[in-house]
Design a protein around this motif. Structure first.
Motif, PDB file in Angstrom:
ATOM      1  N   ASP A 205       0.829  -1.201   0.000  1.00  0.00           N
ATOM      2  CA  ASP A 205       0.000   0.000   0.000  1.00  0.00           C
ATOM      3  C   ASP A 205       0.865   1.253   0.000  1.00  0.00           C
ATOM      4  OD1 ASP A 205      -2.430  -1.575   0.430  1.00  0.00           O
ATOM      5  OD2 ASP A 205      -1.543  -1.960   2.396  1.00  0.00           O
ATOM      6  N   ARG A 206       2.100   1.084   0.462  1.00  0.00           N
ATOM      7  CA  ARG A 206       2.973   2.242   0.579  1.00  0.00           C
ATOM      8  C   ARG A 206       4.413   1.747   0.521  1.00  0.00           C
ATOM      9  NH1 ARG A 206       3.120   5.964   6.028  1.00  0.00           N
ATOM     10  NH2 ARG A 206       4.779   7.396   5.417  1.00  0.00           N
ATOM     11  N   THR A 207       5.269   2.502  -0.127  1.00  0.00           N
ATOM     12  CA  THR A 207       6.667   2.101  -0.245  1.00  0.00           C
ATOM     13  C   THR A 207       7.560   3.254   0.179  1.00  0.00           C
ATOM     14  OG1 THR A 207       6.163   0.592  -2.061  1.00  0.00           O
ATOM     15  CG2 THR A 207       8.441   1.290  -1.849  1.00  0.00           C
ATOM     16  N   LEU A 208       8.631   2.889   0.920  1.00  0.00           N
ATOM     17  CA  LEU A 208       9.622   3.889   1.329  1.00  0.00           C
ATOM     18  C   LEU A 208      10.927   3.596   0.603  1.00  0.00           C
ATOM     19  CD1 LEU A 208       9.184   3.697   5.221  1.00  0.00           C
ATOM     20  CD2 LEU A 208       7.986   5.215   3.650  1.00  0.00           C
ATOM     21  N   LEU A 209      11.584   4.637   0.104  1.00  0.00           N
ATOM     22  CA  LEU A 209      12.919   4.482  -0.472  1.00  0.00           C
ATOM     23  C   LEU A 209      13.914   5.070   0.518  1.00  0.00           C
ATOM     24  CD1 LEU A 209      15.064   3.965  -2.615  1.00  0.00           C
ATOM     25  CD2 LEU A 209      14.319   6.017  -3.806  1.00  0.00           C
ATOM     26  N   VAL A 216      14.193   8.956   1.101  1.00  0.00           N
ATOM     27  CA  VAL A 216      14.312   9.815  -0.075  1.00  0.00           C
ATOM     28  C   VAL A 216      12.976   9.948  -0.785  1.00  0.00           C
ATOM     29  CG1 VAL A 216      15.635  10.182  -2.183  1.00  0.00           C
ATOM     30  CG2 VAL A 216      16.660   8.977  -0.277  1.00  0.00           C
ATOM     31  N   ALA A 217      12.181   8.877  -0.765  1.00  0.00           N
ATOM     32  CA  ALA A 217      10.875   8.935  -1.412  1.00  0.00           C
ATOM     33  C   ALA A 217       9.906   8.104  -0.597  1.00  0.00           C
ATOM     34  CB  ALA A 217      10.967   8.405  -2.841  1.00  0.00           C
ATOM     35  N   GLU A 222       4.361   2.256  -7.184  1.00  0.00           N
ATOM     36  CA  GLU A 222       4.819   2.469  -8.571  1.00  0.00           C
ATOM     37  C   GLU A 222       5.709   3.698  -8.657  1.00  0.00           C
ATOM     38  OE1 GLU A 222       0.919   3.256  -8.353  1.00  0.00           O
ATOM     39  OE2 GLU A 222       1.452   1.483  -7.183  1.00  0.00           O
ATOM     40  N   ARG A 223       5.278   4.776  -7.995  1.00  0.00           N
ATOM     41  CA  ARG A 223       6.007   6.033  -8.091  1.00  0.00           C
ATOM     42  C   ARG A 223       7.390   5.907  -7.414  1.00  0.00           C
ATOM     43  NH1 ARG A 223       6.120  10.676  -5.101  1.00  0.00           N
ATOM     44  NH2 ARG A 223       4.452  10.047  -3.719  1.00  0.00           N
ATOM     45  N   VAL A 224       7.393   5.344  -6.207  1.00  0.00           N
ATOM     46  CA  VAL A 224       8.650   5.255  -5.451  1.00  0.00           C
ATOM     47  C   VAL A 224       9.636   4.326  -6.159  1.00  0.00           C
ATOM     48  CG1 VAL A 224       9.669   4.574  -3.259  1.00  0.00           C
ATOM     49  CG2 VAL A 224       7.495   5.790  -3.291  1.00  0.00           C
ATOM     50  N   ILE A 225       9.114   3.210  -6.697  1.00  0.00           N
ATOM     51  CA  ILE A 225      10.000   2.283  -7.411  1.00  0.00           C
ATOM     52  C   ILE A 225      10.560   2.969  -8.659  1.00  0.00           C
ATOM     53  CG2 ILE A 225      10.054   0.119  -8.710  1.00  0.00           C
ATOM     54  CD1 ILE A 225       8.031  -0.975  -6.649  1.00  0.00           C
ATOM     55  N   GLN A 230      15.266   5.430 -11.443  1.00  0.00           N
ATOM     56  CA  GLN A 230      15.965   6.604 -11.991  1.00  0.00           C
ATOM     57  C   GLN A 230      17.274   6.856 -11.248  1.00  0.00           C
ATOM     58  OE1 GLN A 230      13.241   9.859 -11.867  1.00  0.00           O
ATOM     59  NE2 GLN A 230      12.173   9.213 -13.722  1.00  0.00           N
ATOM     60  N   HIS A 231      17.216   6.769  -9.911  1.00  0.00           N
ATOM     61  CA  HIS A 231      18.417   6.991  -9.099  1.00  0.00           C
ATOM     62  C   HIS A 231      19.505   5.995  -9.433  1.00  0.00           C
ATOM     63  CE1 HIS A 231      17.082   9.628  -5.520  1.00  0.00           C
ATOM     64  NE2 HIS A 231      16.288   9.843  -6.537  1.00  0.00           N
ATOM     65  N   SER A 232      19.075   4.801  -9.838  1.00  0.00           N
ATOM     66  CA  SER A 232      20.041   3.720  -9.968  1.00  0.00           C
ATOM     67  C   SER A 232      20.548   3.527 -11.381  1.00  0.00           C
ATOM     68  CB  SER A 232      19.425   2.410  -9.484  1.00  0.00           C
ATOM     69  OG  SER A 232      18.791   2.606  -8.255  1.00  0.00           O
TER      70      SER A 232
END
Lengths: 234, 214, 212
Positions: A205-209, A216-217, A222-225, A230-232
């Motif tokens: 339901d929610r992802t942390l980067l 960072v995000a 979908e958005r965080v991944i 992009q970062h990687s």
């Protein structure tokens, strides 16, 4: 004392020596399925271990359902189970059944009640047939399911999974995730999973980067991944 | 055809702690504590009496008991094959320094004790021995010994041995791949770091479950 | 890992007790895990067949390397506990001594003295190592840890080993001493490796020696 449900970080900084491992000014986690992604050494593990008090914040506070993780470490660990990536290091007893019973030693005094609860837990996970096998002889996928059982038997409200499938093959990894998801829904357990597997990370339901000791995000998977990809890019 | 060294044999993982003799004989079913006690008495007797005839008697007794429990003799005598070099050196040294009688006494004493222990090993599960250790330590509670903690450490030892044996084997392979097979450091440092890491993971998992004894 | 309200004055502490200063507690479970795993480490090194080392390929056995490492890495008490656990399990009949031998039977053999000396050896090495790590200059760590390892070996392991051989092989102490000398060059090599490896571990994992 606040009676807030869920996990709350307040001005948390974790410092080892003079190195800042993790800094989280404010964070509230209430969603049932949360995943944590990011590079190795970025702070994923530290974040997870803060939640059940295995790592204590150098500054600031972490609370689980209103309980501070430092003052009520034992109570917090009762309600927040932890599964690690290495199956070999999590089991100590000769057989899976005994290992699950060991988890209950503190809370259930009657040994036949312990046995019944342990057997039921193994049955729920579909590994009742392993109960009396030698833990040494199990495959790492089976061992990881037993490790999950040793934690679930305590009826936790939160399940922390630190790269639980990294050392498993594809089939066992899928089986493990299916079990966790089914249980999470059936028993209303909040799951927080740190992983490098982006397919797994997307099922949330929610992802942390977490990167360089900071979040960072934070948002929909979908958005965080996408940000992480992009970062990687090299 | 060129003759070459025999290729290295691979050792199956579960055999690191030795194989047990198949079967459910009276010896397999006897309680571990009793077997350890009998072994202790026999060993003490052999050590104190120091008579070749007594020691040889024990050797015969061990072999007869093994036969009665249907433990294959080959599994007992494999010990002699494994230690033949040490035993030969021992005999040569004894013959140089002592007389024939003493040589016979030393050799028979060592064989009797080791063969008796081998019979125990072949018919007892390692985890049963942890239970025995725990019972032995229980009277020492008043000294501050915590048998439950020792037993937990012992169980961790049993689980760690196959894991570390794999790590050590792998370190040896990696050293060989780099041409460092004679470099002791290249072979042992990965093992040590692996052990420390494994201990940390185990400690964390125990802490997460709130377990300090069994 | 301690935190107090004074360090973050603007934050309302979630409960009353958190105003009391916290000390890093004894991590019993971690200590038990270290002791158990290092007992296994001693066993695995004891299993290893003699390894040819150096240009001449002199074979040396690794039996005592694990005991030195236990003392150097874990400090005196936990090191001695690991070595003691190893010896106890071996004597009870687990085949974990060199050559996959186990049981009280080894007390009859030539290595009895060496084996029984292991806990004391780890204790002596551990005491010196702990002092070196706490007070010694970092530059001198490896040589001083080498001295710690060699001290446990020479002051404890070899004397008790010689005594054991003399009793069990029915030879004089002088003759036993001559057998023992064979192991000295190997011991120096092992102590060097142990010191280097232990220094590496203390740098990579300083949490091990929070307390000795």
């Amino acid at each position: 004392m606040t009676e807030a449900a869920g996990i709350e970080f307040t001005r948390v900084r974790v410092v080892a020596g003079d190195r800042l491992l993790l800094s989280i000014p404010a964070l509230q986690l209430t969603e049932p399925r949360i995943t944590v992604i990011g590079p190795n050494g970025g702070g994923k593990s530290t974040l997870l271990q803060l939640i059940n008090g295995l790592v204590e914040p150098t500054e600031g506070f972490v609370s689980v359902d209103g309980h501070d993780t430092v003052d009520h470490g034992r109570a917090v660990r009762q309600s927040a189970g932890f599964v690690f990536s290495s199956p070999a290091a999590q089991l100590v007893m000769p057989t899976p059944l005994e290992d699950v019973e060991l988890s209950l030693r503190r809370t259930v005094r009657d040994s036949s009640a312990r046995r019944a609860a342990a057997t039921q837990c193994l049955t729920e996970l579909g590994i009742a047939d392993l109960a009396d096998r030698s833990s040494q002889e199990l495959s790492s996928g089976q061992q990881q399911l037993v490790a999950l059982a040793t934690v679930l038997v305590l009826k936790p409200r939160i399940l922390l999974l630190d790269e639980p499938t990294t050392l498993l093959d594809l089939i066992n990894a899928r089986r493990f995730i299916q079990q966790v998801e089914a249980l999470g829904q059936r028993q209303k357990i909040t799951t927080i999973t740190a992983t490098h597997d982006l397919d797994l990370a997307a099922r949330a339901d929610r992802t942390l980067l977490v990167q360089g000791g900071r979040i960072v995000a934070d948002g929909p998977p979908e958005r965080v991944i996408g940000t992480y990809r992009q970062h990687s890019t090299v | 055809m060129r003759s070459r060294r025999r290729p290295r044999r691979l050792r199956p993982r579960e055999q690191v702690l030795g194989r047990r003799a198949p079967g459910r004989s009276f010896l397999h079913r006897a309680p571990g504590g009793l077997k350890v006690l009998v072994l202790a008495i026999v060993t003490a007797a052999v050590l104190l009496i120091r008579e070749p005839m007594v020691s040889l008697g024990v050797v015969v007794l061990v072999l007869v008991t093994a036969g009665a429990a249907r433990v294959p003799l080959r599994m007992i005598l494999v010990l002699v094959r494994r230690l033949w070099l040490l035993l030969t050196v021992l005999v040569v040294l004894q013959l140089m320094l002592n007389d024939l009688f003493t040589t016979a006494e030393v050799l028979s004493r060592i064989l009797a004790c080791l063969l008796a222990a081998q019979l125990l090993m072949l018919t007892t599960e390692p985890t049963e021995l942890v239970g025995v250790l725990r019972r032995i330590l229980t009277p020492l509670r008043f000294l501050g010994v915590r048998p439950g903690r020792v037993a937990l450490a012992a169980l961790i030892t049993l689980r760690s041995i196959p894991y570390l044996a794999d790590t050590f084997h792998l370190a040896g392979q990696q050293a060989r791949a780099r041409g460092l097979e004679r470099d002791l450091r290249a072979r042992t440092v990965p093992l040590l770091l692996g052990a420390v890491n494994h201990a940390r993971n185990t400690g964390r998992a125990l802490n997460a479950r709130g377990i300090e004894e069994v | 890992m301690s935190h107090s309200a004074a360090e973050s004055p603007s934050v309302e502490p979630p409960s009353v007790e958190s105003t009391a200063p916290r000390r890093p507690g004894r991590n019993t479970a971690q200590d038990i895990a270290l002791i158990g795993v290092f007992a296994a480490l001693i066993a695995v090194l004891a299993f290893a067949p003699p390894i040819p080392v150096g240009n001449f390929g002199v074979p040396i056995t690794l039996q005592t390397l694990g005991v030195s490492l236990a003392g150097l890495v874990l400090g005196p008490w936990r090191g001695a506990a690991a070595a003691g656990l190893y010896v106890a399990l071996g004597l009870l009949g687990l085949p974990i001594f060199a050559g996959f031998v186990g049981g009280f039977g080894v007390l009859a053999g030539p290595s009895a003295g060496y084996l029984l000396a292991f806990p004391l050896m780890a204790l002596v090495t551990g005491f010196i190592a702990r002092a070196v790590l706490r007070r010694g200059p970092v530059r001198w760590r490896v040589p001083l840890l080498f001295l710690a390892a060699i001290a446990g070996s020479i002051l404890v392991n070899h004397p008790m080993g010689i005594l054991g051989m003399s009793i069990n092989l029915q030879v004089t102490l002088g003759e036993a001493f001559l057998f023992d000398v064979v192991f000295w060059p190997g011991d120096i090599v092992k102590s060097l490796v142990a010191a280097g490896a232990a220094a590496l571990v203390h740098r990579a994992a300083p949490w091990i020696l929070v307390r000795g």
